[in-house]
Write a protein that holds these residues in place. Structure first.
Motif, PDB file in Angstrom:
ATOM      1  N   LEU A   5       0.836  -1.200   0.000  1.00  0.00           N
ATOM      2  CA  LEU A   5       0.000   0.000   0.000  1.00  0.00           C
ATOM      3  C   LEU A   5       0.866   1.244   0.000  1.00  0.00           C
ATOM      4  O   LEU A   5       1.869   1.315   0.705  1.00  0.00           O
ATOM      5  N   PHE A   9      -0.931   8.388   4.520  1.00  0.00           N
ATOM      6  CA  PHE A   9      -0.997   8.155   5.964  1.00  0.00           C
ATOM      7  C   PHE A   9      -0.531   6.736   6.241  1.00  0.00           C
ATOM      8  O   PHE A   9      -0.353   5.936   5.307  1.00  0.00           O
ATOM      9  N   THR A  11      -1.261   3.091   7.595  1.00  0.00           N
ATOM     10  CA  THR A  11      -2.407   2.228   7.892  1.00  0.00           C
ATOM     11  C   THR A  11      -2.192   1.484   9.217  1.00  0.00           C
ATOM     12  O   THR A  11      -1.059   1.345   9.681  1.00  0.00           O
ATOM     13  N   LYS A  12      -3.297   0.994   9.767  1.00  0.00           N
ATOM     14  CA  LYS A  12      -3.214   0.293  11.052  1.00  0.00           C
ATOM     15  C   LYS A  12      -2.365  -0.963  10.935  1.00  0.00           C
ATOM     16  O   LYS A  12      -1.631  -1.328  11.837  1.00  0.00           O
ATOM     17  N   LYS A  13      -2.530  -1.648   9.803  1.00  0.00           N
ATOM     18  CA  LYS A  13      -1.721  -2.859   9.572  1.00  0.00           C
ATOM     19  C   LYS A  13      -0.890  -2.653   8.316  1.00  0.00           C
ATOM     20  O   LYS A  13      -1.375  -2.093   7.329  1.00  0.00           O
ATOM     21  N   VAL A  15       0.860  -4.080   5.010  1.00  0.00           N
ATOM     22  CA  VAL A  15       0.666  -5.197   4.076  1.00  0.00           C
ATOM     23  C   VAL A  15       1.889  -5.254   3.178  1.00  0.00           C
ATOM     24  O   VAL A  15       2.139  -4.325   2.408  1.00  0.00           O
TER      25      VAL A  15
ATOM     26  N   LYS B   3     -11.329   7.709   4.941  1.00  0.00           N
ATOM     27  CA  LYS B   3     -10.192   6.840   4.612  1.00  0.00           C
ATOM     28  C   LYS B   3     -10.542   6.073   3.337  1.00  0.00           C
ATOM     29  O   LYS B   3     -11.531   5.322   3.321  1.00  0.00           O
ATOM     30  N   LEU B   5      -9.447   3.640   0.019  1.00  0.00           N
ATOM     31  CA  LEU B   5      -8.528   2.691  -0.613  1.00  0.00           C
ATOM     32  C   LEU B   5      -8.863   2.598  -2.104  1.00  0.00           C
ATOM     33  O   LEU B   5     -10.007   2.340  -2.483  1.00  0.00           O
ATOM     34  N   GLN B  58      -8.274  -5.438   4.908  1.00  0.00           N
ATOM     35  CA  GLN B  58      -8.270  -5.530   6.380  1.00  0.00           C
ATOM     36  C   GLN B  58      -7.150  -4.695   7.010  1.00  0.00           C
ATOM     37  O   GLN B  58      -6.949  -4.732   8.215  1.00  0.00           O
ATOM     38  N   ALA B  59      -6.434  -3.940   6.184  1.00  0.00           N
ATOM     39  CA  ALA B  59      -5.305  -3.145   6.696  1.00  0.00           C
ATOM     40  C   ALA B  59      -5.758  -1.930   7.478  1.00  0.00           C
ATOM     41  O   ALA B  59      -4.986  -1.355   8.245  1.00  0.00           O
ATOM     42  N   ASP B  60      -7.016  -1.515   7.276  1.00  0.00           N
ATOM     43  CA  ASP B  60      -7.524  -0.344   7.997  1.00  0.00           C
ATOM     44  C   ASP B  60      -9.051  -0.347   7.964  1.00  0.00           C
ATOM     45  O   ASP B  60      -9.657  -1.228   7.337  1.00  0.00           O
ATOM     46  N   ASP B  61      -9.645   0.631   8.626  1.00  0.00           N
ATOM     47  CA  ASP B  61     -11.117   0.744   8.610  1.00  0.00           C
ATOM     48  C   ASP B  61     -11.493   1.707   7.488  1.00  0.00           C
ATOM     49  O   ASP B  61     -11.661   2.915   7.717  1.00  0.00           O
ATOM     50  N   TRP B  62     -11.628   1.169   6.290  1.00  0.00           N
ATOM     51  CA  TRP B  62     -11.869   2.028   5.132  1.00  0.00           C
ATOM     52  C   TRP B  62     -13.296   2.567   5.126  1.00  0.00           C
ATOM     53  O   TRP B  62     -14.243   1.826   5.408  1.00  0.00           O
TER      54      TRP B  62
END
Lengths: 57, 521
Positions: A5, A9, A11-13, A15, B3, B5, B58-62
């Motif tokens: 990605l 910003f 990201t929380k996780k 990849v 947010k 993607l 699942q990498a963030d709350d899109w």
């Protein structure tokens, strides 16, 4: 390993892309691609996995 | 702020990734300018298993996941949307691009996971949709240029979104959000020596529009060619016309963008992805390309080989470039200046050398102009790249013979594309019923089968079957008039006994009138 990605910003996780070797085609796959790209005349390709003949005449 | 993607779908899987998606890069830049948080997953560049989408989602709350592309990305998009909805159920799934605009209601039926779609030009529509999502307002009925659903899943199209007036108000695409090294590794191509040695090529777009009305072409609302009208069921649907809103970036915008790409990314080649540079030049009364070339040189982008008049080699500095041309619209003095500024090759859609085919095509060219164009272009120093098509509705042994004779005369070897009716084109609407007959009335199967016109999908030739077209393609490639004569002789006694392969018809979605869509004031 590189991040899959890209953005403005964090990201929380994270990849990450799998390592180069994991993503690389096997010799068999590379050969198949090359062979299929040169089909013609006596250059043919036989699938090892798609044999449907069951031996019956 | 939302947010977001973006997912760039895989396209032309049989080839390496070559083109940073200009539209997605532009929309990503617009979204960031509006303050949104943006990430891009470029599936086309990475070519990983499609399940990677699950991890990415699942990498963030899109708040929104956006996907789009041409019709040829449909297969990937359909599978991707399923995974997106499963792994990011709370995100609004936004679609856009040609695959959707050409047939919005069908796509919404086939891909139920899509929540909202941007139809036609999205530069204004997309940020409006994002603003709504940011406010947790998922009623899109008051946004122009979208397709959305009610609670039952039924799709609704809002009225047409006017084209923006001034393209220079657009930001530059957000190239930094894409894995450029992957694209740079695939910079080289075989169109010219300069493009063959390119190490860092990037696409640029200088204009939207084309004044021509080629029957195989589609513009999908980006050129003022689209209206939205009520169909026989009382539902809004897209209608494509011969209307045009011709718009091009100023030479200053383009040159400053290329200068930036040269300074920041050290590009050595800029590929213009414009529909047709020459039609834009005609619209500007011959000033646009001259201005562009002069400013290219002034900005120091002229390649050293052209500056010094020496053969090109790998030590050349500067930025070479290429684009699209037109046999009836190019001017020798403009071509000469383009060569000086670094233009290496121009794609000419010559398509055929048969008078009947060319007269019916809507391209505004003829066999004489087509033949002359090769010499005119070569004389300037620029390489012409002629595109040839076989399988036109009017294709006959005589038309194929005319094309082969011209190819022999001009020393061109080409393996023709097959005439393909892409959604949004005049051919598609005229032959839709015949196309569906060839796919057991399964339109989606046809869409999934579409590629880059190098293979036969649905034929639109009145006279020839797929078997004949495959043979004729090989005969054109070999330029073998003896084989063509033998084939014709063999076929002649039965040809008139056969019923036509296909039948054209009128369609609601196509109006062959010069009625342009709205242009913002």
């Amino acid at each position: 390993m590189s991040d899959l990605l890209k953005g403005n910003f964090t990201t929380k996780k994270q990849v990450s892309a799998p390592s180069e070797t994991a993503n690389e085609d096997s010799l068999e796959t590379k050969f198949k691609k090359a062979a299929l790209n040169s089909i013609g005349g006596s250059m043919v390709y036989v699938e090892r996995t798609d044999l449907t003949w069951d031996g019956e005449e | 702020m939302a947010k977001i993607l973006f997912i760039n779908p895989v396209v032309r899987e049989e080839d390496v990734p070559r083109h940073i998606p200009y539209g997605i890069a532009l929309l990503a830049a617009i979204a960031m300018k509006k303050g949104h948080l943006v990430q891009v997953y470029d599936a086309n560049a990475h070519r990983l298993p499609i399940e990677t989408i699950i991890e990415v989602c699942q990498a963030d709350d899109w708040d929104a996941v956006c996907i789009g592309g041409l019709t040829t990305t449909y297969n990937y998009i359909k599978k991707a949307c399923k995974l997106i909805k499963e792994s990011a159920p709370n995100a609004q799934l936004i679609a856009g691009g040609g695959f959707l605009t050409s047939m919005p209601h069908e796509i919404f039926e086939w891909i139920p996971e899509i929540d909202v779609g941007c139809i036609g030009e999205s530069f204004e529509t997309f940020p409006e949709v994002l603003a709504k999502i940011d406010n947790k307002d998922f009623n899109y009925a008051d946004v122009l240029g979208v397709i959305h659903r009610d609670l039952t899943g039924k799709s609704f199209l809002t009225n047409v979104r006017p084209n923006i007036k001034d393209l220079d108000t657009l930001p530059w695409p957000a190239w930094e959000l894409f894995p450029l090294d992957i694209y740079f590794a695939n910079s080289a191509n075989l169109f010219s020596e300069e493009s063959f040695t390119s190490k860092r090529r990037m696409d640029i777009n200088g204009s939207f529009g084309c004044g021509l009305t080629c029957k195989y072409c589609w513009h999908l609302g980006t050129t003022g060619d689209m209206l939205v009208e009520e169909n026989e069921h009382g539902d809004n649907d897209v209608v494509f016309t011969y209307g045009r809103n011709i718009r091009y970036h100023s030479a200053d915008y383009i040159v400053s963008m290329v200068k930036h790409l040269h300074d920041k990314y050290d590009i050595d080649f800029a590929a213009f992805i414009d529909e047709n540079l020459m039609t834009m030049d005609v619209a500007s009364k011959g000033t646009w390309l001259k201005d562009l070339c002069n400013k290219w040189i002034e900005a120091g982008l002229q390649p050293t080989c052209r500056q010094k008049g020496i053969p090109h080699d790998e030590n050349c500095k500067g930025v070479h470039w290429n684009g699209t041309s037109h046999a009836g619209l190019h001017r020798p003095e403009t071509l000469k200046l383009m060569f000086e500024a670094g233009c290496t090759h121009l794609v000419y859609g010559l398509e055929s050398f048969d008078p009947t085919v060319l007269r019916n095509l809507g391209k505004g060219s003829n066999a004489r102009k087509n033949k002359q164009s090769i010499a005119t272009c070569l004389a300037s120093g620029i390489k012409p790249i002629p595109n040839i098509i076989i399988g036109f509705p009017e294709e006959s042994f005589e038309s194929v013979r005319n094309t082969i004779e011209a190819l022999v005369e001009l020393g061109i070897t080409a393996k023709p594309h097959f005439a393909t009716a892409y959604p949004g084109s005049e051919w598609y609407y005229a032959y839709k019923d015949s196309i569906m007959e060839q796919y057991d009335n399964d339109l989606e199967a046809y869409i999934m089968d579409l590629g880059d016109a190098s293979k036969i999908t649905a034929t639109i030739s009145h006279e020839f079957s797929p078997m004949q077209l495959l043979g004729l393609q090989q005969i054109v490639y070999l330029k073998d008039l003896r084989l063509l004569d033998l084939s014709e002789k063999h076929w002649a006694p039965v040809q008139h006994e056969l019923s036509p392969m296909i039948q054209p018809k009128l369609s609601f979605n196509l109006k062959t009138v010069k009625e342009a869509g709205p242009l913002a004031s």
